[in-house]
Scaffold this active site. Sequence first.
Site, short mmCIF file in Angstrom:
data_model
loop_
_atom_site.label_atom_id
_atom_site.label_comp_id
_atom_site.label_asym_id
_atom_site.label_seq_id
_atom_site.Cartn_x
_atom_site.Cartn_y
_atom_site.Cartn_z
CD GLN A 103 -2.45 1.19 2.61
OE1 GLN A 103 -3.05 0.31 3.17
NE2 GLN A 103 -3.31 1.96 2.66
CB CYS A 134 -5.62 -0.73 3.83
SG CYS A 134 -6.86 -0.84 4.97
CG HIS A 149 -4.80 -2.16 8.05
ND1 HIS A 149 -4.62 -1.40 7.28
CD2 HIS A 149 -4.19 -3.28 8.20
CE1 HIS A 149 -3.50 -1.95 6.66
NE2 HIS A 149 -3.43 -2.63 6.77
CG ASN A 189 -0.38 -5.10 7.35
OD1 ASN A 189 -1.19 -4.19 6.80
ND2 ASN A 189 -0.06 -4.53 9.05
CD1 TRP A 245 -0.13 -0.52 4.59
CD2 TRP A 245 -0.03 -0.34 7.61
NE1 TRP A 245 -1.18 0.00 5.29
CE2 TRP A 245 -0.77 0.08 7.17
CE3 TRP A 245 0.67 -1.01 8.51
CZ2 TRP A 245 -1.32 1.39 7.86
CZ3 TRP A 245 0.06 -0.20 9.66
CH2 TRP A 245 -0.64 1.13 9.07
#
Length: 644
Positions: free
Chosen positions: A75, A81, A252, A284, A286
Amino acid sequence: MASPVRKLKNQDYWQLKNECKKTGTLFEDPEFPAADESLFYSRAPPHSIQWKRPGELCDDPHLFVEGISQHDLHQGQLGNCWFVAACSCLALRKALWEKVIPKWKKQEWDPRRPHRYSGIFHFQFWCLGDWVDVVIDDRLPSIGGNLIYCHSNVKNEFWSALLEKAYAKLAGSYEALDGGSTADAIVDFTGAVAESIDLSDGKYKVNIAEQTKLFEELLKVHKRGGLICCHLKAASSRDVETVTPMGLIKGHAYSVTDIKKVTLGEKTLCFGKTTKLYMIRMRNPWGKREWRGTWNDESEEWKKVSKSEKGKLGLTMRNDGEFWMTFEDWCSNFTHADVCRMINTSYFSRHKTWEKGEARGKWTNNADALLNRSGGCFNNKSTFFQNPQYIFEVKKENDDVLVSLQQEDQRTHKKFGKGDNFIIGFEILKVEHNRQYRIHKMEGQERAASSPYMNLRSVFMRKVLKKGRYVIVPTTFQAGLTCEFNLRLFTDVPSNFRELLQDKPSATCWSLLFGYPKRVSQVLVRSIEGVEPQGKAEGSDLYIIIKCENESVRSDVHKNTTSAVIDLKVIFYRRRMREPIVIQVWGSKILCDQFLGQVLLAASPNDPVEEQSLQLHNKDEKAAQEMPGRINVKVTSSDDLLDL
């Protein structure tokens, strides 16, 4: 057969690409220009953004480097996200991403023929039942030679950044992707049916049986090509992106990348004991920040798992954003899950095949009550039945029915200060066995099911319905709103799903000859009792026939009885008022069925509307004699054809 693909903005990828080849120029998209208007609609860019082509950002650009993987995505500076999590899910299923990125090999850079590169790409998304082809150029937002939004962990891989740009064009701008639903993106990628599950419901945390049932259901969805995502709801806007003591990020989106029953211990030949542990793997978007609880990457618990089992799980001991956790911990730490099912409608499959009914409709506002199609939810008693109506049949004694209602994407309206999802839902009513026209009043109808009403793009419900005819009424919560929608119905056997368009019988040449209906009558035969079949004291196989003018409706057969609950409801549009409605009771025989009595109903608007118990008589109209047994029946009639 494959559905036809609709072209966004009427842009034809192959035609535009050929034009670029002829002129020797790189494509520049006039419909989504490399300008601030494509980035933002409410705020100025925080930095001086440069639009760069992949060849200006690296030496050897590619769509894919060593294939496609859920680890490719990271991201960027946009709060999407949810989109990146959906892309991680998509990357797991080749058959799905090859639909979103059509003929990707022909779009890939060819280092042997650099002169053939035209700077143009296209992607496809599922929108309200249609696949939409979105054309883009390859100019991407960057700062200092680096992509600022979604990007790969490999500098020369660009499929995720280009896919994000196409999705931003579909939504109207990059900023329109700031905040959203992973389930919505997955549905846009696949045409899946999305169901939201509230994991904060206590039964999934403390009830082991419910937890096990949910695990088995999600495992089946995953094995059959479905996609799953989840999140931990933030208590407030201040709480968004705060980290829990266990390392999870509030507000998230996470993607589920695997579900397994993991073997603990190692068994050699006939020796040793093993147990199964329910596990789920998360990612995740990220690309970092992982679960810190039991079974994290560095947890001592992994010593209980054999080396071969770890290999099957693809376990890595690095901070790449992907981690395993027990299903029990998953249910306890996440609050919501979105389950996106790929409903199997293929006859060439070893898995369960569903029959699909689908319709694209629109809630429209009109001052004329007969033309209005935006009546609001059931709370709006006077206008509810002005909504679109769809009829279907359940032909089995009991059938598992799936219903999905999706409203059009509102994000394109964000630049005008709107863009929030409407609150939507639907009602399912059990109606007359022979209904062919729209419902106008609730009296005499049965509410069989009600979906939750939510401000989500998709609302889903699964319900076991009994045999009969039903009408789905999709609605917005508030009356008077305008919006397109897609309604899908899945049943075990064909349901004859279709929209009810007419309010009453239409006037034809036949009605000029034989008369137009003047009265509508609804008849509900609740039950029969005390019937005495001749020559069979213990009972008979009973059924009823309801006749009105040239129409007749027959019930199911009730085996070996003298009394039966019938619950058969019919509706008739009548021309000859003096001709009664006839209800006959019959006993089913191999050679010739046995007549067991009848009742005649005038069915006048002035007749009692309460349920009545009527004595059976023979067929002699002049000297009717009583026969054993009674029929419990309710009749409602009106000379206003729009009254039922």
